[in-house]
Write a protein that holds these residues in place. Sequence first.
Motif, mmCIF file in Angstrom:
data_model
loop_
_atom_site.group_PDB
_atom_site.id
_atom_site.type_symbol
_atom_site.label_atom_id
_atom_site.label_comp_id
_atom_site.label_asym_id
_atom_site.label_seq_id
_atom_site.Cartn_x
_atom_site.Cartn_y
_atom_site.Cartn_z
ATOM 1 N N ALA A 142 0.719 -1.143 0.066
ATOM 2 C CA ALA A 142 -0.062 0.161 -0.061
ATOM 3 C C ALA A 142 0.916 1.293 -0.035
ATOM 4 C CB ALA A 142 -1.037 -0.097 1.309
ATOM 5 N N LEU A 143 2.235 1.130 0.104
ATOM 6 C CA LEU A 143 3.099 2.287 0.498
ATOM 7 C C LEU A 143 3.219 2.909 -0.793
ATOM 8 C CD1 LEU A 143 4.549 4.001 2.283
ATOM 9 C CD2 LEU A 143 6.526 2.631 1.977
ATOM 10 N N ILE A 144 2.951 2.129 -2.106
ATOM 11 C CA ILE A 144 3.279 2.664 -3.480
ATOM 12 C C ILE A 144 2.285 2.685 -4.450
ATOM 13 C CG2 ILE A 144 5.413 2.425 -5.104
ATOM 14 C CD1 ILE A 144 6.808 0.876 -3.575
ATOM 15 N N PRO A 145 1.449 3.463 -4.289
ATOM 16 C CA PRO A 145 0.309 3.476 -5.212
ATOM 17 C C PRO A 145 0.691 3.857 -6.500
ATOM 18 C CG PRO A 145 0.069 5.269 -3.719
ATOM 19 C CD PRO A 145 1.020 4.384 -3.199
ATOM 20 N N THR A 146 -0.080 3.614 -7.463
ATOM 21 C CA THR A 146 0.337 4.022 -8.870
ATOM 22 C C THR A 146 -0.253 5.313 -9.117
ATOM 23 O OG1 THR A 146 -2.006 3.121 -9.670
ATOM 24 C CG2 THR A 146 0.126 1.775 -9.925
ATOM 25 N N ASP A 147 -1.120 6.010 -8.523
ATOM 26 C CA ASP A 147 -1.727 7.334 -8.367
ATOM 27 C C ASP A 147 -2.331 7.229 -7.153
ATOM 28 O OD1 ASP A 147 -1.593 8.730 -11.067
ATOM 29 O OD2 ASP A 147 -1.986 6.481 -11.370
ATOM 30 N N ILE A 148 -2.201 8.784 -6.514
ATOM 31 C CA ILE A 148 -2.813 9.113 -5.120
ATOM 32 C C ILE A 148 -3.317 10.492 -5.200
ATOM 33 C CG2 ILE A 148 -0.734 10.049 -3.905
ATOM 34 C CD1 ILE A 148 -2.038 8.755 -1.333
ATOM 35 N N ILE A 149 -4.730 10.647 -5.022
ATOM 36 C CA ILE A 149 -5.391 11.778 -5.265
ATOM 37 C C ILE A 149 -5.914 12.508 -3.886
ATOM 38 C CG2 ILE A 149 -7.355 12.981 -6.503
ATOM 39 C CD1 ILE A 149 -7.320 10.519 -8.591
ATOM 40 N N LEU A 150 -5.835 13.619 -3.843
ATOM 41 C CA LEU A 150 -6.448 14.405 -2.549
ATOM 42 C C LEU A 150 -7.462 15.498 -3.214
ATOM 43 C CD1 LEU A 150 -6.969 15.596 0.243
ATOM 44 C CD2 LEU A 150 -4.961 17.325 -0.379
ATOM 45 N N GLN A 151 -8.816 15.279 -2.738
ATOM 46 C CA GLN A 151 -9.960 16.308 -3.267
ATOM 47 C C GLN A 151 -10.344 16.801 -1.974
ATOM 48 O OE1 GLN A 151 -10.809 17.588 -5.993
ATOM 49 N NE2 GLN A 151 -12.482 18.798 -4.665
ATOM 50 N N ASP A 152 -9.934 18.052 -1.663
ATOM 51 C CA ASP A 152 -10.113 18.950 -0.472
ATOM 52 C C ASP A 152 -11.422 19.905 -0.780
ATOM 53 O OD1 ASP A 152 -10.218 20.244 1.817
ATOM 54 O OD2 ASP A 152 -8.286 20.649 2.046
ATOM 55 N N TRP A 153 -12.771 19.411 -0.318
ATOM 56 C CA TRP A 153 -13.816 20.376 -0.637
ATOM 57 C C TRP A 153 -13.718 21.411 0.138
ATOM 58 C CZ3 TRP A 153 -16.545 19.521 -4.919
ATOM 59 C CH2 TRP A 153 -16.655 18.139 -5.319
ATOM 60 N N ALA A 154 -13.297 21.561 1.030
ATOM 61 C CA ALA A 154 -12.977 22.994 1.897
ATOM 62 C C ALA A 154 -12.318 24.046 1.344
ATOM 63 C CB ALA A 154 -12.309 22.786 3.209
ATOM 64 N N THR A 155 -11.546 23.736 0.009
ATOM 65 C CA THR A 155 -10.809 24.708 -0.605
ATOM 66 C C THR A 155 -11.531 25.089 -1.879
ATOM 67 O OG1 THR A 155 -9.533 23.140 -1.973
ATOM 68 C CG2 THR A 155 -8.595 23.625 -0.075
ATOM 69 N N GLU A 156 -12.863 24.525 -2.213
ATOM 70 C CA GLU A 156 -13.527 24.921 -3.330
ATOM 71 C C GLU A 156 -14.549 26.012 -2.794
ATOM 72 O OE1 GLU A 156 -14.298 22.869 -6.405
ATOM 73 O OE2 GLU A 156 -12.761 21.567 -6.047
ATOM 74 N N ASP A 157 -14.340 27.205 -3.491
ATOM 75 C CA ASP A 157 -15.031 28.227 -3.007
ATOM 76 C C ASP A 157 -16.496 28.337 -3.633
ATOM 77 O OD1 ASP A 157 -14.472 28.990 -5.655
ATOM 78 O OD2 ASP A 157 -13.806 30.986 -5.212
ATOM 79 N N LEU A 158 -16.933 27.379 -4.604
ATOM 80 C CA LEU A 158 -18.072 27.009 -4.969
ATOM 81 C C LEU A 158 -18.799 26.130 -4.399
ATOM 82 C CD1 LEU A 158 -17.943 27.916 -8.904
ATOM 83 C CD2 LEU A 158 -19.139 29.422 -7.140
ATOM 84 N N THR A 159 -18.243 25.595 -3.262
ATOM 85 C CA THR A 159 -18.956 24.467 -2.543
ATOM 86 C C THR A 159 -18.799 25.137 -0.874
ATOM 87 O OG1 THR A 159 -18.102 22.788 -3.771
ATOM 88 C CG2 THR A 159 -18.731 22.158 -1.639
ATOM 89 N N ALA A 160 -17.645 25.499 -0.326
ATOM 90 C CA ALA A 160 -17.444 25.917 1.199
ATOM 91 C C ALA A 160 -17.396 27.196 1.331
ATOM 92 C CB ALA A 160 -16.343 25.034 1.546
#
Length: 359
Positions: free
Chosen positions: A281-299
Amino acid sequence: MPDPTTHTEILIVGAGLTGLSIADALIRAGRNVLVIEGRDRIGGRIMTAEIAGAAFDLGPAWFWPGQPRVAALAQQLRLEVFEQFSEGRLVFEGADGAVRRDLNMAPMAGSLRLAGGLSGLTTGLATRIGDDNIRTGHRLTAISSTNGKIAAEIDSSEQITITADQVILAAPPRLLEANFDFTPHLPAAARQEMRATPTWMAGHAKIIAVYPRAFWRDAGLNGDAMSHRGPMAEIHDASPNDGSCGALFGFVGVPAVQRRNKDQLLTAAKAQLASLFGPEALIPTDIILQDWATEDLTATKDDEVPPTSHPAYRPIDSLANLWRGRLHIVSSETAATYGGFIEGALEAAEVKVAELLSQ
């Protein structure tokens, strides 16, 4: 496309599931409708990322049996429904870092997903609505009512004004209260209730780690994990149903103000996944962060600390009959039964469409 300065019968602001569902129903009923969206994409909080040909939901991912509107829409759009993987044991991580892998639990057993992601709902609706009736990159900045018409000021590639007989703001009430100028001002009671209504998911962040295969299943694990240590507090299997790859996703337990360093957070997340599921699990082919608190059309600022439990959403009485019934505020947060869920987005839309068509 029609001239953006011309008049439309009904203007819908927001191309999320609620707004698109309302537009679809009204157009099929013969109404003249235009949908505008501030983002450069449709979907709102429904957002699907494609990695190596597989789809991963960065916003909501599940719906459940007993939620008839989502099931019916998926059937109409011929989308494949499958059950969340739940075979095997759950991993538990204590605050001291101690890990248990012997718990026969599957908290999300029976929940449902869509092959290709939940964006199949919004893209399917948008196809039925048609490109001429949807404009992305059109951000509402102000809205006013004069002489029996409503004028919406729009920031796009140029400053434009769209007038309408009725306007539906298909967005979370708190977001609308914080971001847009209303003339005349909304009643004080309405503004207070809008601010007090948490936007579901707005303070949350999701991490998705993708692997060549779902290797944890070989060890008899179902991909579920609960952690009192973090940075992810709750983890689940996000693998596509076709077995083309494996994936785990986690809800970040770190508050929004403490997750500004993305690289540091993702490094800590990989280390946590390895401690829970093993060194692969230490070496994913891809890793994504989606932080909705940074979306000014959501939060908004008020959403930085999310609610600790599901809010008791309901219709907001003070939002009824705004501007003599010509301004409408509708979102999943205003649904009577399934508020905060995608079923609630469709429920709120269904109620508003019935109201408009009865006039």
